[in-house]
Design a protein around this motif. Structure first.
Motif, short mmCIF file in Angstrom:
data_model
loop_
_atom_site.label_atom_id
_atom_site.label_comp_id
_atom_site.label_asym_id
_atom_site.label_seq_id
_atom_site.Cartn_x
_atom_site.Cartn_y
_atom_site.Cartn_z
N VAL A 119 10.44 -5.13 1.24
CA VAL A 119 10.29 -3.85 0.54
C VAL A 119 10.80 -3.97 -0.89
N ALA A 120 11.93 -4.64 -1.06
CA ALA A 120 12.57 -4.72 -2.38
C ALA A 120 11.73 -5.46 -3.42
N ALA A 128 5.74 8.58 2.50
CA ALA A 128 5.72 7.16 2.10
C ALA A 128 7.15 6.61 2.01
N ALA A 129 8.06 7.39 1.45
CA ALA A 129 9.46 6.98 1.36
C ALA A 129 10.06 6.78 2.74
N GLN A 181 0.82 -1.21 0.00
CA GLN A 181 0.00 0.00 0.00
C GLN A 181 0.86 1.26 0.00
N LEU A 182 1.96 1.24 0.73
CA LEU A 182 2.87 2.38 0.72
C LEU A 182 3.53 2.56 -0.65
N SER A 183 3.81 1.46 -1.30
CA SER A 183 4.38 1.53 -2.65
C SER A 183 3.40 2.16 -3.63
N GLU A 188 1.36 6.66 -6.89
CA GLU A 188 0.11 7.33 -7.28
C GLU A 188 0.07 8.82 -6.94
N GLU A 189 0.58 9.16 -5.76
CA GLU A 189 0.39 10.52 -5.26
C GLU A 189 1.16 11.56 -6.08
#
Length: 459
Positions: A374-375, A356-357, A339-341, A346-347
């Motif tokens: 994460v990767a 998010a980063a 979801q963070l990706s 998107e944003e």
């Protein structure tokens, strides 16, 4: 001249005054009229009418002045310089409920613009009179007064302390217990404005018993009231571990999680903010949120909204993950990384991408397992492009760089590292090469260990 003719002169004068204030009050509702009215000296003409013998003229004059002051800070300053505030404060304690509401509106309209104008209201002795009016029988008066007090308190800690010292907090807590929804909203908003500046001011609100009453209103069907209630609880919880624990002890979990599915976007945002302000303090508070299903609920909420509404939820995931490996793994298991990706891709706003980063960096920095989680979402190339883009803000570039470094320093998943060998700048490439060397060294070590073991067995 007969007695009737004499009386008629006064009646005509009263009628003319009434028509004048009514027309001015109507004219000031249209922005294109403001400058003309100001040039015509409307302030000096309205001022004596605040002390008119006819109550309706007084009220309408106050209403007109409030609308003028509300328009911009220059007009609000003109109200202050015209010595209108002392008249309003004097009449506030003496007049009927209609005048009280109009006078409180003027004070609110002046106070909202700047700390200096709010201080002018404090200096003219308005606070004591306003607090007395919080005990008025009419809920409309209490609402108008609570609104004015909130606008004074919101500017800084000194003004907020002045509101507290005037004895407003216990009466505002009584106001949130009144049946009128509008009064509840404004009183909760005022408590939020008082609480936000310092732990001491927030403690004053807690000591007055506000938390239990606010917590009971989390499930109120009125969306605007829920916004203010969640905001007030957030402003208390943000200051310290003790205050956050007091909010939690009011049994807001898991009740507050239902607000994350609310139709109102700002209820969602304020609920995420409240959870964030609690989660940031300690691993134990974050674990409590995980145990009640809070992380999964926040991730679902982030997926259901866009833009700034997402921001508190994104930051909350980062705070939870930062505390420990286990809490970061809880975010991963709840599909928080994916979801963070999505948010990162998107944003359009840089500050949301930066958040998010940062959150992804907090998740990936713990162990090779966390970094791999994460990767594998193909997030690292996105972070690299944001870091290298000249269109990215300085904050986004910095947070992207930091996230890349912290994830790379733990990442042993080579397929995710390979693209960096071709695209990464030298300051990033050195971390990639370092990870390759670690993995290769590990392989060589395992290989030589296996070989030596095999030789000793053969021997």
């Amino acid at each position: 001249m007969s007695q009737r003719q004499v009386v008629q002169v006064f009646e005509q004068y009263q009628k003319a005054r009434t028509q004048f204030v009514q027309m001015v009050a109507e004219l000031v509702t249209r922005p294109q009229n403001i400058e003309t009215l100001q040039n015509a000296g409307v302030m000096s003409l309205l001022r004596p009418l605040l002390l008119d013998v006819v109550p309706t003229i007084q009220q309408t004059a106050a209403l007109a002045l409030g609308r003028l002051a509300n328009y911009n800070d220059d007009l609000a300053e003109a109200v202050v310089k015209g010595d209108i505030l002392p008249q309003l404060v004097y009449s506030l304690a003496e007049q009927n409920r209609f005048y009280k509401k109009a006078a409180a509106f003027v004070l609110r309209a002046v106070a909202k613009h700047s700390p200096q104008l709010a201080q002018a209201i404090v200096d003219c002795g308005a606070l004591d009179t306003l607090v007395i009016c919080l005990e008025d029988f009419d809920p409309g008066v209490k609402e108008a007064v609570a609104w004015a007090l909130g606008y004074i308190a919101r500017h800084n800690a000194e003004l907020s302390q002045a509101v507290v010292d005037a004895g407003a907090v216990p009466l505002l807590v009584l106001c949130i217990q009144e049946p009128e929804i509008a009064l509840k909203r404004i009183a909760a908003s005022a408590l939020s404005d008082i609480s936000k500046h310092s732990p001491e001011l927030a403690q004053t609100v807690v000591d007055a018993g506000a938390i239990a009453h606010l917590a009971q209103m989390i499930l109120n069907p009125d969306a605007k009231l829920k916004r203010q209630v969640l905001s007030a609880l957030s402003q208390v919880a943000k200051h310290s571990v003790d205050l956050a624990e007091m909010v939690v002890e009011a049994e807001i979990f898991p009740v507050v999680l239902t607000c994350l599915k609310d139709k109102d976007e700002y209820v969602k945002k304020n609920a995420c903010t409240l959870i964030r302000e609690i989660a940031k303090h300690t691993p134990e508070l974050s674990q409590l949120i995980v145990n009640t299903g809070g992380v999964a609920a926040v991730i679902d909420c982030i997926g259901s909204c866009k833009g700034n509404i997402r921001l508190p939820g994104i930051m909350m995931l980062g705070y939870v993950a930062a505390h420990s490996e286990n809490l970061a793994m809880a975010v991963i298991i709840s599909k928080g990384v994916a979801q963070l990706s999505i948010c990162l891709s998107e944003e359009t706003e840089d500050h949301i991408k930066a958040a998010a980063a940062w959150a992804l960096g907090q998740i990936g920095r713990h162990t090779p397992e966390h970094a791999r989680a994460v990767a594998v979402t193909n997030t690292l190339p996105v972070l690299l492009s944001l870091y290298m883009s000249t269109e990215s803000s300085e904050d986004l570039q910095e947070k992207s760089k930091k996230a890349i470094k912290t994830i790379l320093q733990k990442c042993t998943y080579l397929p995710a590292l390979e693209p960096f060998l071709y695209d990464a700048p030298p300051n990033i490439l050195k971390h990639v090469v370092g990870q390759f060397s670690k993995v290769l060294f590990s392989w060589i070590f395992r290989y030589t260990s296996a070989k030596s073991g095999q030789l000793s067995t053969n021997y």
